[in-house]
Design a protein around this motif. Structure first.
Motif, mmCIF file in Angstrom:
data_model
loop_
_atom_site.group_PDB
_atom_site.id
_atom_site.type_symbol
_atom_site.label_atom_id
_atom_site.label_comp_id
_atom_site.label_asym_id
_atom_site.label_seq_id
_atom_site.Cartn_x
_atom_site.Cartn_y
_atom_site.Cartn_z
ATOM 1 N N ASP A 72 0.550 2.363 -7.905
ATOM 2 C CA ASP A 72 0.357 1.277 -6.940
ATOM 3 C C ASP A 72 -0.947 0.535 -7.200
ATOM 4 O O ASP A 72 -0.995 -0.698 -7.167
ATOM 5 N N GLN A 73 -2.017 1.282 -7.509
ATOM 6 C CA GLN A 73 -3.306 0.640 -7.797
ATOM 7 C C GLN A 73 -3.210 -0.207 -9.060
ATOM 8 O O GLN A 73 -3.711 -1.341 -9.113
ATOM 9 N N ALA A 74 -2.549 0.327 -10.096
ATOM 10 C CA ALA A 74 -2.408 -0.420 -11.345
ATOM 11 C C ALA A 74 -1.620 -1.701 -11.138
ATOM 12 O O ALA A 74 -1.971 -2.759 -11.668
ATOM 13 N N GLN A 82 0.813 -1.220 0.000
ATOM 14 C CA GLN A 82 0.000 0.000 0.000
ATOM 15 C C GLN A 82 0.847 1.271 0.000
ATOM 16 O O GLN A 82 0.466 2.306 0.560
ATOM 17 N N GLU A 89 -10.227 3.652 -15.065
ATOM 18 C CA GLU A 89 -9.352 4.606 -14.375
ATOM 19 C C GLU A 89 -7.928 4.599 -14.906
ATOM 20 O O GLU A 89 -7.152 5.515 -14.641
ATOM 21 N N PHE A 90 -7.550 3.562 -15.671
ATOM 22 C CA PHE A 90 -6.213 3.517 -16.263
ATOM 23 C C PHE A 90 -6.157 4.215 -17.612
ATOM 24 O O PHE A 90 -5.093 4.367 -18.201
ATOM 25 N N ARG A 128 2.324 4.400 -2.002
ATOM 26 C CA ARG A 128 1.985 5.204 -3.184
ATOM 27 C C ARG A 128 3.234 5.943 -3.667
ATOM 28 O O ARG A 128 3.996 6.489 -2.864
ATOM 29 N N VAL A 184 0.067 5.032 -17.153
ATOM 30 C CA VAL A 184 -0.503 5.112 -15.814
ATOM 31 C C VAL A 184 0.020 6.361 -15.107
ATOM 32 O O VAL A 184 1.229 6.610 -15.111
ATOM 33 N N ALA A 206 0.932 8.677 -9.589
ATOM 34 C CA ALA A 206 0.211 8.601 -8.316
ATOM 35 C C ALA A 206 -0.728 7.399 -8.246
ATOM 36 O O ALA A 206 -1.135 6.998 -7.148
ATOM 37 N N ALA A 207 -1.092 6.828 -9.392
ATOM 38 C CA ALA A 207 -1.989 5.665 -9.418
ATOM 39 C C ALA A 207 -1.240 4.376 -9.741
ATOM 40 O O ALA A 207 -1.865 3.337 -9.944
ATOM 41 N N THR A 262 -3.645 -4.400 -9.525
ATOM 42 C CA THR A 262 -4.600 -4.983 -10.469
ATOM 43 C C THR A 262 -3.906 -5.918 -11.453
ATOM 44 O O THR A 262 -4.364 -7.037 -11.710
#
Length: 350
Positions: free
Chosen positions: A331-333, A274, A302-303, A276, A325, A328-329, A336
């Motif tokens: 980590d989320q990518a 988690q 969102e990607f 970022r 990507v 800032a995003a 996934t």
């Protein structure tokens, strides 16, 4: 205006002036925390894709020739994918970022040389290679097995180091020290000729490129500096090459991470914890990521729209998806794209 009103106005003017001075002295929130020598232009996250595609192509070839003869490998299809990928990244950065003529020149040089190499290999394997295959069951000869091992060793090496540093000379010696007689001698002798030509040419070409590269650019940095929002406890054993370079503050933590292939692993582990990303090599905008996914998989909204989608030609059930990507995003990518059956392929850390 009343005297009281005039006094209030003067106070407001003074307050605005003081605020302006403080704002002028404070660093912009967009100013990179990464030191200048370790920053890289945003365009390079795109321009490193064509280089890495040749790694992906070599890995696909190494996996293929474990069980199938090289004459059936889609050499020309890979040439087309190289140039389509380059066209896509060039279109994405043109007129948006400063020109990087040296990098473009390098990509075109390796693209032309790879096109020639793959074209010659395709022609040779389709004619001579197929004739010698008819005398044996692949991969029966020592030379076929040696070639398959060398292909995998090459892939393992270039994930960490430039291709021209690979020891082709020792593989050439192995070809000539392998027995000259045995089962399927025609295939053995044909493979000795083919591998001798390939390894000798690459050894010579690699020596020339190594000398030219070191003379022009020196040794490449093997680390990437990044700013992350926090540093979880207990990462020392899991990520031993992660090094904090400054004490944490409200802006984040400046850390040093290994570059090239290991960066993808380190970034993925941090994402699972988690963490970022705030900056990568001074970049706060976009970073390119590729993943191998089932055919027909669509990226979450969102990607954003993929930069491109290409089939994996030796794996009819898989496709390569390139995503732009936001840092800032990331980590989320990564969380996934690390979920089976998807495979995170590479984070382009320049």
């Amino acid at each position: 205006m009343s005297r009281r009103g005039l006094g209030i106005a003067r106070c407001l003017v003074l307050l605005l002036l003081l605020t302006g001075v403080c704002m002028a002295q404070a660093p912009s929130p967009q100013t990179p925390l990464t030191p200048e020598p370790d920053r890289r232009g945003v365009e390079q996250t795109y321009l490193t894709y064509p280089e890495w595609f040749l790694v992906f192509s070599s890995a696909e070839y190494a996996d293929f020739v474990r069980s199938q003869p090289p004459s059936r490998f889609p050499f020309i299809g890979h040439v087309r994918q190289f140039w389509r990928g380059y066209a896509a990244v060039d279109s994405a950065i043109r007129d948006k970022y400063p020109p990087n003529d040296e990098y473009h020149t390098m990509i075109r040089v390796i693209g032309v040389s790879t096109s020639i190499e793959y074209g010659l290999r395709r022609a040779y394997e389709s004619l001579i290679g197929r004739l010698s295959e008819a005398t044996t069951a692949y991969p029966a000869t020592d030379e076929d097995q040696l070639a398959a091992r060398a292909a995998q060793e090459y892939v393992d090496f270039i994930r960490l180091r430039p291709w021209y540093e690979f020891d082709f000379a020792s593989r050439l010696r192995a070809v000539w020290t392998a027995p000259w007689w045995g089962k399927d001698p025609l295939r053995k002798w044909e493979r000795k000729y083919a591998l001798t030509t390939e390894f000798a040419a690459k050894a010579l070409y690699g020596w020339v490129i190594r000398k030219a590269t070191h003379a022009a650019y020196g040794e490449a940095r093997d680390t990437t500096l990044a700013v992350i929002d926090h540093l979880p406890d207990g990462l020392e054993t899991e990520l031993p090459k992660l090094t904090p370079l400054a004490p944490p503050d409200e802006r984040g933590v400046l850390v040093s991470l290994p570059r090239y292939e290991p960066f993808s692993h380190y970034a993925s582990v941090l994402a699972q914890r988690q963490v970022r990303f705030v900056e990568i090599a001074g970049n706060r905008s976009l970073i390119l990521v590729t993943a191998l996914t089932p055919r027909g998989w669509a990226a979450p909204a969102e990607f954003g729209a993929p930069l491109f989608v290409e089939p994996v030609m030796t794996r009819p059930d898989r496709q390569r998806v390139a995503l732009q990507v936001p840092v800032a995003a990331l980590d989320q990518a990564l969380r996934t794209l690390s979920q089976p059956p998807m495979v995170l392929e590479h984070v382009f850390d320049y």
